[in-house]
Design a protein around this motif. Structure first.
Motif, PDB file in Angstrom:
ATOM      1  N   ALA A  68       0.833  -1.201   0.000  1.00 29.94           N
ATOM      2  CA  ALA A  68       0.000   0.000   0.000  1.00 29.94           C
ATOM      3  C   ALA A  68       0.866   1.248   0.000  1.00 29.94           C
ATOM      4  O   ALA A  68       0.464   2.308  -0.489  1.00 29.94           O
ATOM      5  CB  ALA A  68      -0.912  -0.001   1.222  1.00 29.94           C
ATOM      6  N   ARG A  77      -5.207  -0.418  -7.966  1.00 31.08           N
ATOM      7  CA  ARG A  77      -4.830  -0.361  -6.554  1.00 31.08           C
ATOM      8  C   ARG A  77      -3.373   0.076  -6.412  1.00 31.08           C
ATOM      9  O   ARG A  77      -2.578  -0.531  -5.713  1.00 31.08           O
ATOM     10  CB  ARG A  77      -5.047  -1.727  -5.902  1.00 31.08           C
ATOM     11  CG  ARG A  77      -6.516  -2.122  -5.789  1.00 31.08           C
ATOM     12  CD  ARG A  77      -6.678  -3.451  -5.091  1.00 31.08           C
ATOM     13  NE  ARG A  77      -6.135  -3.430  -3.741  1.00 31.08           N
ATOM     14  CZ  ARG A  77      -6.052  -4.490  -2.943  1.00 31.08           C
ATOM     15  NH1 ARG A  77      -6.472  -5.659  -3.386  1.00 31.08           N
ATOM     16  NH2 ARG A  77      -5.559  -4.392  -1.743  1.00 31.08           N
ATOM     17  N   PRO A  85      -0.056   1.766  -5.258  1.00 28.42           N
ATOM     18  CA  PRO A  85       0.405   2.167  -3.928  1.00 28.42           C
ATOM     19  C   PRO A  85       0.770   3.642  -3.894  1.00 28.42           C
ATOM     20  O   PRO A  85       0.918   4.287  -4.937  1.00 28.42           O
ATOM     21  CB  PRO A  85       1.666   1.311  -3.740  1.00 28.42           C
ATOM     22  CG  PRO A  85       2.211   1.190  -5.143  1.00 28.42           C
ATOM     23  CD  PRO A  85       0.989   1.067  -6.020  1.00 28.42           C
ATOM     24  N   SER A  92       5.083  -1.256   3.057  1.00 24.10           N
ATOM     25  CA  SER A  92       3.993  -1.387   4.026  1.00 24.10           C
ATOM     26  C   SER A  92       2.774  -1.943   3.304  1.00 24.10           C
ATOM     27  O   SER A  92       2.496  -1.567   2.160  1.00 24.10           O
ATOM     28  CB  SER A  92       3.645  -0.024   4.637  1.00 24.10           C
ATOM     29  OG  SER A  92       4.779   0.549   5.280  1.00 24.10           O
ATOM     30  N   PRO A 122      -1.492  -3.265   3.152  1.00 23.06           N
ATOM     31  CA  PRO A 122      -2.810  -2.912   3.675  1.00 23.06           C
ATOM     32  C   PRO A 122      -3.319  -3.897   4.712  1.00 23.06           C
ATOM     33  O   PRO A 122      -4.136  -3.547   5.558  1.00 23.06           O
ATOM     34  CB  PRO A 122      -3.705  -2.913   2.422  1.00 23.06           C
ATOM     35  CG  PRO A 122      -3.005  -3.808   1.447  1.00 23.06           C
ATOM     36  CD  PRO A 122      -1.538  -3.621   1.723  1.00 23.06           C
ATOM     37  N   GLU A 123      -2.835  -5.147   4.660  1.00 26.88           N
ATOM     38  CA  GLU A 123      -3.271  -6.161   5.617  1.00 26.88           C
ATOM     39  C   GLU A 123      -2.641  -5.883   6.979  1.00 26.88           C
ATOM     40  O   GLU A 123      -1.427  -5.810   7.115  1.00 26.88           O
ATOM     41  CB  GLU A 123      -2.861  -7.559   5.152  1.00 26.88           C
ATOM     42  CG  GLU A 123      -3.589  -8.037   3.903  1.00 26.88           C
ATOM     43  CD  GLU A 123      -2.954  -7.563   2.606  1.00 26.88           C
ATOM     44  OE1 GLU A 123      -1.985  -6.767   2.683  1.00 26.88           O
ATOM     45  OE2 GLU A 123      -3.411  -7.963   1.533  1.00 26.88           O
ATOM     46  N   SER A 124      -3.470  -5.725   7.991  1.00 28.48           N
ATOM     47  CA  SER A 124      -2.966  -5.371   9.326  1.00 28.48           C
ATOM     48  C   SER A 124      -2.103  -6.466   9.930  1.00 28.48           C
ATOM     49  O   SER A 124      -1.300  -6.205  10.834  1.00 28.48           O
ATOM     50  CB  SER A 124      -4.137  -5.051  10.265  1.00 28.48           C
ATOM     51  OG  SER A 124      -4.999  -6.172  10.390  1.00 28.48           O
TER      52      SER A 124
END
Length: 288
Positions: free
Chosen positions: A114, A168, A170, A230, A232-234
């Motif tokens: 992301a 999508r 980044p 980094s 997007p998935e936490s």
């Protein structure tokens, strides 16, 4: 290709699946050795699976889920579905004959990030290079290579660049040392075109180009170029990518990633701002 398309996020899916399997194993108090025994594998293979560094067999994951007490229900179905996504083939596999395996891993991660923050010392970043610049850089590193091989490498890098305009895309932040632009790869015309391309790319909302002039003096990243990814998935931690001549290093230990993040923050603070960087590039373009 976005991470939601087949193969676009397969490497990240492996990492997510591995992290979930590790949490389940640890919550049940099961050792890696016992988990490995249950699927006829070694403790080291379980470790590699949990780090997302190997492909998954659906049968192995099914057996591990049963061992961990996940024998039915939505969680089991979701994780088995993740196996199929994790094994999807990315577009870059079509360039396998000109692409080292260690770099395939990076491209897969880059596709799913992301936020990409990078510091470049010697080259314009690959996502911002023009065709002429790419060809000059590849020729420099492989002077004896035949034309078809070089052109496949050029095509690979141009294909990679589609990421920045994908659905999508980044947020891409490139801090470039002045030296990366002062090196005249391909001659004056190639460099003029290259600077024009950077200026054009920097007009896109998700692309932030920052110049670090020689006048700044020393800085926090004296060790060389690096990229901070980094996701997007936490569940996925930030990663640092360090490219070397014949391989790459992926830094994922929290304390080490924190140090690279601090260095990048310092670089952000001392580099020219976005507008100032554009002014610097326009002035440099007039010099060429």
């Amino acid at each position: 290709m976005s991470a939601g398309q087949p193969g676009g996020g397969s490497i990240v899916r492996r990492m997510l699946l591995g992290a979930q399997l590790r949490r389940l194993r640890e919550s049940r108090g099961i050792t890696r050795e016992d988990a490995g025994y249950s699927i006829r594998a070694s403790e080291s293979k379980i470790s590699r699976m949990e780090l997302g560094r190997v492909s998954f067999k659906e049968r192995d994951v099914a057996d591990l889920l049963t061992l961990y007490g996940v024998s039915e229900g939505g969680e089991r179905l979701a994780m088995l579905g993740l196996v199929r996504e994790a094994n999807a083939t990315g577009w870059w596999h079509g360039y396998g004959e000109v692409m080292p395996t260690w770099f395939q891993t990076y491209v897969g991660l880059e596709e799913s990030a992301a936020l990409i923050r990078t510091f470049e010392v010697q080259f314009v970043h690959g996502l911002l290079q023009t065709e002429g610049y790419i060809r000059a850089v590849i020729r420099l590193g492989h002077p004896e290579a035949e034309d078809p091989w070089v052109e496949r490498r050029v095509g690979l890098r141009l294909e990679r660049q589609k990421l920045l305009v994908s659905e999508r895309a980044p947020h891409f932040v490139a801090v470039m040392d002045e030296g990366a632009l002062r090196r005249p790869f391909g001659g004056p015309k190639v460099m003029r075109d290259q600077v024009a391309h950077i200026l054009e790319a920097s007009e896109v909302d998700n692309v932030d180009v920052r110049i670090l002039p020689f006048a700044t003096g020393g800085h926090a990243a004296g060790g060389g170029a690096f990229t901070l990814l980094s996701f997007p998935e936490s569940d996925l931690p930030d990663l640092v990518y360090l490219e070397q001549l014949t391989g790459a290093l992926y830094v994922d230990k929290h304390d080490e990633v924190v140090e690279y993040t601090k260095a990048m923050n310092v670089l952000d603070a001392i580099a020219l701002g976005t507008a100032e960087s554009r002014d610097w590039l326009l002035e440099f373009q007039r010099e060429l």
